[in-house]
Enzyme design. Structure first.
Site, PDB file in Angstrom:
ATOM      1  N   TRP A 117       0.854  -1.014  -0.187  1.00  0.00           N
ATOM      2  CA  TRP A 117      -0.035  -0.055   0.228  1.00  0.00           C
ATOM      3  C   TRP A 117       0.923   1.404   0.143  1.00  0.00           C
ATOM      4  O   TRP A 117       1.944   1.279   0.743  1.00  0.00           O
ATOM      5  CB  TRP A 117      -1.005   0.107   1.326  1.00  0.00           C
ATOM      6  CG  TRP A 117      -1.767   1.274   1.407  1.00  0.00           C
ATOM      7  CD1 TRP A 117      -2.693   1.918   0.609  1.00  0.00           C
ATOM      8  CD2 TRP A 117      -1.356   2.355   2.223  1.00  0.00           C
ATOM      9  NE1 TRP A 117      -3.061   2.833   0.821  1.00  0.00           N
ATOM     10  CE2 TRP A 117      -2.266   3.440   2.055  1.00  0.00           C
ATOM     11  CE3 TRP A 117      -0.434   2.627   3.034  1.00  0.00           C
ATOM     12  CZ2 TRP A 117      -2.295   4.617   2.573  1.00  0.00           C
ATOM     13  CZ3 TRP A 117      -0.521   3.940   3.947  1.00  0.00           C
ATOM     14  CH2 TRP A 117      -1.597   4.889   3.587  1.00  0.00           C
ATOM     15  N   ARG A 127      -9.773  -2.201   7.980  1.00  0.00           N
ATOM     16  CA  ARG A 127     -10.275  -0.693   8.156  1.00  0.00           C
ATOM     17  C   ARG A 127     -11.771  -0.645   8.613  1.00  0.00           C
ATOM     18  O   ARG A 127     -12.609  -0.198   8.147  1.00  0.00           O
ATOM     19  CB  ARG A 127     -10.182  -0.294   6.625  1.00  0.00           C
ATOM     20  CG  ARG A 127     -10.100   1.190   6.788  1.00  0.00           C
ATOM     21  CD  ARG A 127     -10.303   1.786   5.308  1.00  0.00           C
ATOM     22  NE  ARG A 127     -10.094   3.136   5.134  1.00  0.00           N
ATOM     23  CZ  ARG A 127     -10.406   3.997   4.642  1.00  0.00           C
ATOM     24  NH1 ARG A 127     -11.537   3.776   3.696  1.00  0.00           N
ATOM     25  NH2 ARG A 127     -10.198   5.437   4.439  1.00  0.00           N
ATOM     26  N   ASP A 133     -14.210   2.679  -5.374  1.00  0.00           N
ATOM     27  CA  ASP A 133     -13.038   2.243  -4.275  1.00  0.00           C
ATOM     28  C   ASP A 133     -13.178   0.657  -3.974  1.00  0.00           C
ATOM     29  O   ASP A 133     -14.569   0.225  -4.012  1.00  0.00           O
ATOM     30  CB  ASP A 133     -12.870   3.108  -3.353  1.00  0.00           C
ATOM     31  CG  ASP A 133     -11.789   3.366  -2.651  1.00  0.00           C
ATOM     32  OD1 ASP A 133     -10.814   2.479  -2.962  1.00  0.00           O
ATOM     33  OD2 ASP A 133     -11.495   4.257  -1.918  1.00  0.00           O
ATOM     34  N   MET A 134     -12.212   0.149  -3.354  1.00  0.00           N
ATOM     35  CA  MET A 134     -12.595  -1.256  -2.817  1.00  0.00           C
ATOM     36  C   MET A 134     -11.001  -1.373  -1.887  1.00  0.00           C
ATOM     37  O   MET A 134     -10.115  -1.283  -2.158  1.00  0.00           O
ATOM     38  CB  MET A 134     -12.071  -2.391  -4.062  1.00  0.00           C
ATOM     39  CG  MET A 134     -12.342  -3.869  -3.758  1.00  0.00           C
ATOM     40  SD  MET A 134     -11.006  -4.380  -3.002  1.00  0.00           S
ATOM     41  CE  MET A 134     -11.675  -6.101  -2.889  1.00  0.00           C
ATOM     42  N   ASP A 182      -2.326   5.728  -2.980  1.00  0.00           N
ATOM     43  CA  ASP A 182      -2.860   6.710  -2.293  1.00  0.00           C
ATOM     44  C   ASP A 182      -1.557   7.394  -1.644  1.00  0.00           C
ATOM     45  O   ASP A 182      -1.825   8.545  -1.265  1.00  0.00           O
ATOM     46  CB  ASP A 182      -3.437   5.972  -0.789  1.00  0.00           C
ATOM     47  CG  ASP A 182      -4.847   5.550  -0.898  1.00  0.00           C
ATOM     48  OD1 ASP A 182      -5.367   6.227  -1.863  1.00  0.00           O
ATOM     49  OD2 ASP A 182      -5.153   4.991  -0.104  1.00  0.00           O
TER      50      ASP A 182
HETATM   51  C1  GLA Z   1      -9.232   4.918  -0.266  1.00  0.00           C
HETATM   52  C2  GLA Z   1      -8.720   5.745  -1.536  1.00  0.00           C
HETATM   53  C3  GLA Z   1      -8.441   7.273  -1.017  1.00  0.00           C
HETATM   54  C4  GLA Z   1      -9.694   7.701  -0.379  1.00  0.00           C
HETATM   55  C5  GLA Z   1     -10.214   6.891   0.867  1.00  0.00           C
HETATM   56  C6  GLA Z   1     -11.385   7.004   1.335  1.00  0.00           C
HETATM   57  O1  GLA Z   1      -7.949   4.713   0.561  1.00  0.00           O
HETATM   58  O2  GLA Z   1      -7.698   5.273  -2.001  1.00  0.00           O
HETATM   59  O3  GLA Z   1      -8.072   7.929  -2.200  1.00  0.00           O
HETATM   60  O4  GLA Z   1     -10.821   7.640  -1.535  1.00  0.00           O
HETATM   61  O5  GLA Z   1     -10.257   5.357   0.580  1.00  0.00           O
HETATM   62  O6  GLA Z   1     -11.925   6.447   2.495  1.00  0.00           O
END
Ligand code: GLA
Length: 752
Positions: free
Chosen positions: A199, A443, A478-479, A548
């Site tokens: 990550w 999470r 998202d996932m 991210d």
């Molecule tokens: C993930 C995405 C981020 C954001 C968060 C929101 O981590 O990669 O860009 O959207 O979720 O919870």
């Protein structure tokens, strides 16, 4: 671009002007591999390349013949247990436990164009003359089962698209392993190139020499993952970015995968790729079939850049789809790093107004707008607007943003649920886990069982309502977690072996419904950043959130590695705050933009907290990006200097007609008394003259760019562009600009 079958020798030759792929039906009726590489002229017999080996101890297929052994023959789609000792491309079991198979050539068909793979992503043709397809049917007479091996060759690309389909005959069979394809190569003098990470450190380039035995990368996380990518290349030792041979394989799939190379003890290399066989067990009853995902094999003799350029063009134009495939992408602002969960309508509108003032085109409302979600512990699964935060609702908010001249986009995470949600309270059995036992959260969230059509239908109903009610022109899907305990509650044993694959078919199915219902929406995929950055998802979402990690210095490596397979048109890249929220590093605004330009470009920081000077610089960045974004989206990308090996790095993008280019140079740390340095550019026309302008950050009184020279293409490519600090006059860097995290951007235009 023909596919030829030589009836006398039973050889297939698939070729275009760049590559040849050749195989033959062997004496036992199985397809044997002969060659994949640079184009060979077609001729009647290539069988001389087959090496029948006389080796002691080898299991041999025919009495009285000691050279026909599957242990040593190169094969097209090998089985286990009929002499071959290596890891097989497929394995199946009969009801009595027997795994012996004997699939022999039965027939073949050659046709123009390429069929779709129902329910699965795949490269496609727009005109059937772009490609030709060969389907070879193998049959096991006892089982009555058939395997269809499919090969497509495109006229314009040095690639072979392969997939495999299993048809059940009169007897039930259970597939335990069903790779998309397999390739046996005659030697082992390769290095394996893969993209590895974690990550916020996705797709770092990793290269290792091949050794005896098995080396593989994989995912069993339910998504293609941060850790590895469904891509693997075999390059010669002397192959670099610009020259040398590479054979690469890329899987058009977003679920669990295996990409494996085995070197046997006789120096033969076998590459296989497909759905990971772990927890895969697919029962087939009479009349049923199983379709594997597609695998793309690419060949380059122009190094890794050649390989990447092939993938970029193929995936950008013949894998991505829809209205946005060929359109300039909107410059966006995303509120995530600006507000996280802590926002209300006033805060959103204030941020949006600042963004509109500097020329941003799309406002994206990220996580936190639904249910009662104020942190990561609740509401996933309840896709109704949070009216405490947004009292006027989504429609009114979207209209207000539209009135500012921007489009409006929304974040969703359809595959997940929190225990604190109406969805979970109503359907605790919809979680993908054995609900009788303790199961992991990640999470604070749980995976919904998308193998069940009723779960997908329910989420679809909610999303269709949300997307239909407001003016939404963009969706970030998202996932945010890996699978842990995979079990489909209430379903039988046979279903459990199918769940992992059915899950991803459920995801594709939901995407397909939404893109059909909302064809104008631009979808961006995301999975905690880049955990589902794969070719499969590109068929539904033409862009993806690369990572991210928005730190510019980290992004150089991430984007460099990502570019091995994926075009700039799909790489989400934003300018974020300094100090950065992941690395706490301070970087110049100019460098943050210079990295983010090489993607879809946007901002993700609190504009309301910035000084006017920075907003002015951003305004200039946006107008610059609007000017160059089509060059970046469609141009030919070259990696010039590797950030994994050097303190400085460089890349560039050149327009297809070579009249324009944009080159970027990055340097992490400032050396004392920095040495002289030149970057050799690529892809230009050697005898054209180009003007070279360096882009400057947009301070109020400073010019936007400075003309530094006029150069011929051959000088720029063979002698190089000087990026030395110390050079006085034309090329040098102003003292106040020097320091750590330096970046420089050069715009080239052909002089007429
Ligand atoms: C993930 C995405 C981020 C954001 C968060 C929101 O981590 O990669 O860009 O959207 O979720 O919870």
């Amino acid at each position: 671009m023909p596919i030829i079958f030589h009836n006398k020798t039973k050889e297939f030759h698939i070729y275009n002007d760049k590559i040849s792929y050749i195989f033959k039906i062997l004496a036992n009726g199985h397809p044997g591999h002969i060659y994949y590489g640079k184009r060979l002229a077609d001729r009647e017999g290539f069988g001389g390349m087959i090496e029948y080996a006389l080796r002691d101890m080898a299991p041999c297929a025919f009495e009285g013949n000691s050279t026909f052994s599957l242990e040593h023959l190169k094969q097209e789609y090998p089985a286990f247990g009929s002499g071959d000792m290596r890891f097989p491309a497929f394995e199946l079991e009969r009801a009595d436990g027997s795994r012996a198979v004997d699939f022999k050539y039965q027939k073949h068909e050659i046709y123009r164009g390429k069929k779709k793979l129902p329910g699965l992503p795949a490269v496609y043709v727009e005109d059937e003359n772009e490609a030709e397809t060969l389907e070879v049917t193998l049959e096991d007479a006892q089982l009555g089962a058939r395997i269809v091996l499919s090969y497509t060759i495109f006229e314009a690309f040095p690639v072979i698209a392969r997939n495999t389909c299993f048809y059940c005959g009169g007897e039930c069979i259970t597939l335990l392993n069903a790779m998309s394809g397999s390739l046996d190569l005659p030697d082992k003098d390769y290095e394996m190139v893969e993209l590895a990470g974690a990550w916020s450190r996705e797709r770092h380039v990793n290269i290792r020499p091949l050794g005896y035995g098995i080396q593989s990368i994989y995912s069993l996380r339910g998504c293609s993952s941060h850790q590895f990518n469904p891509f693997l290349a075999l390059k010669r030792k002397n192959t670099d970015e610009h020259s040398g041979e590479v054979i690469a394989a890329s899987l058009v799939y977003s679920g669990d995968f295996l990409a494996q190379v085995e070197v046997d003890n006789y120096d033969v290399t076998r590459l296989i790729m497909g759905i990971h066989p772990n927890e895969f067990c697919w029962e087939l009853n009479p009349g049923e079939h199983f379709q594997t995902p597609e695998m793309i094999l690419a060949y380059s003799e122009k190094g890794l850049n050649g390989m990447s350029q092939t993938f970029h063009q193929l995936y950008r134009t013949r894998l991505a789809r829809g209205k946005w495939r060929d359109k300039a992408r909107p410059i966006l602002i995303n509120n995530w790093e600006a507000t996280y969960f802590d926002f209300n309508e006033d805060k959103i509108l204030a941020l949006a107004q600042k963004a509109a003032d500097i020329g941003v085109e799309l406002f994206v409302l990220d996580d936190g707008w639904f249910g009662k979600r104020n942190d990561a512990t609740s509401s996933l699964g309840d896709w109704q607007v949070n009216t405490e935060k947004l009292p006027q609702g989504m429609k009114r908010l979207s209209e207000k943003i539209n009135e500012m001249g921007m489009g409006f986009g929304l974040w969703i995470e359809p595959e997940m649920v929190n225990k604190d949600s109406s969805l979970f309270r109503g359907h605790p059995d919809w979680v993908l886990a054995d609900s009788r036992r303790n199961y992991c959260h990640s999470r604070n969230q749980y995976v919904l069982d998308f193998s069940k059509p009723e779960v997908v239908d329910h989420i679809h109903g909610q999303l269709r309502k949300v997307l239909g009610e407001a003016n939404i022109s963009y969706v970030k899907w998202d996932m945010n977690r890996s699978f842990s305990e995979v079990f489909s509650n209430g379903m039988n044993r046979s279903w459990q072996g199918k769940v992992r694959h059915k899950y991803i078919l459920g995801v594709y199915g939901l995407y397909e419904r939404l893109i059909q219902e909302f064809p104008d929406i631009l979808f961006e995929s995301c999975a905690s950043g880049g955990a589902r950055f794969d070719p499969g998802i590109l068929h539904y979402a033409p862009q993806g959130w690369t990572s991210d990690d928005t730190d510019a210095i980290e992004r150089i490596k991430i984007q460099y590695g990502t570019s091995y397979v994926y075009p700039l048109s799909c790489m989400g890249s934003h300018v974020s705050a300094s100090p950065n929220h992941q690395l706490f590093r301070y970087t110049p605004l100019e460098t943050r933009a210079n990295v983010a330009y090489f993607g879809t470009f946007g901002y993700e920081l609190d504009l309301t907290a910035l000084p006017g000077q920075e907003l002015l610089e951003m305004k200039r960045q946006i107008s610059f990006m609007k000017d160059v974004r089509e060059l970046i989206r469609q141009g030919v990308f070259y990696r010039l200097k590797n950030p994994f090996e050097n303190n400085s790095s460089a890349w560039m993008v050149v327009s297809e007609d070579r009249t324009e280019a944009l080159a970027a140079y990055f340097r992490v740390l400032q050396p004392a008394q920095a040495g002289f340095e030149r970057i050799r550019l690529a892809g230009l026309c050697a005898d054209w003259e180009y003007s070279v302008q360096e882009q400057c950050p947009g301070g109020t009184s400073k010019p936007l760019s400075r003309e530094i020279n006029v150069c011929f293409g051959d000088e720029l490519m063979y002698a190089g562009l000087s990026v030395s600090d110390a050079a006085s006059g034309l090329y040098g860097v102003a003292r106040e600009k020097q320091g750590d995290y330096l970046s420089r951007l050069f715009r080239l235009k052909k002089i007429h």
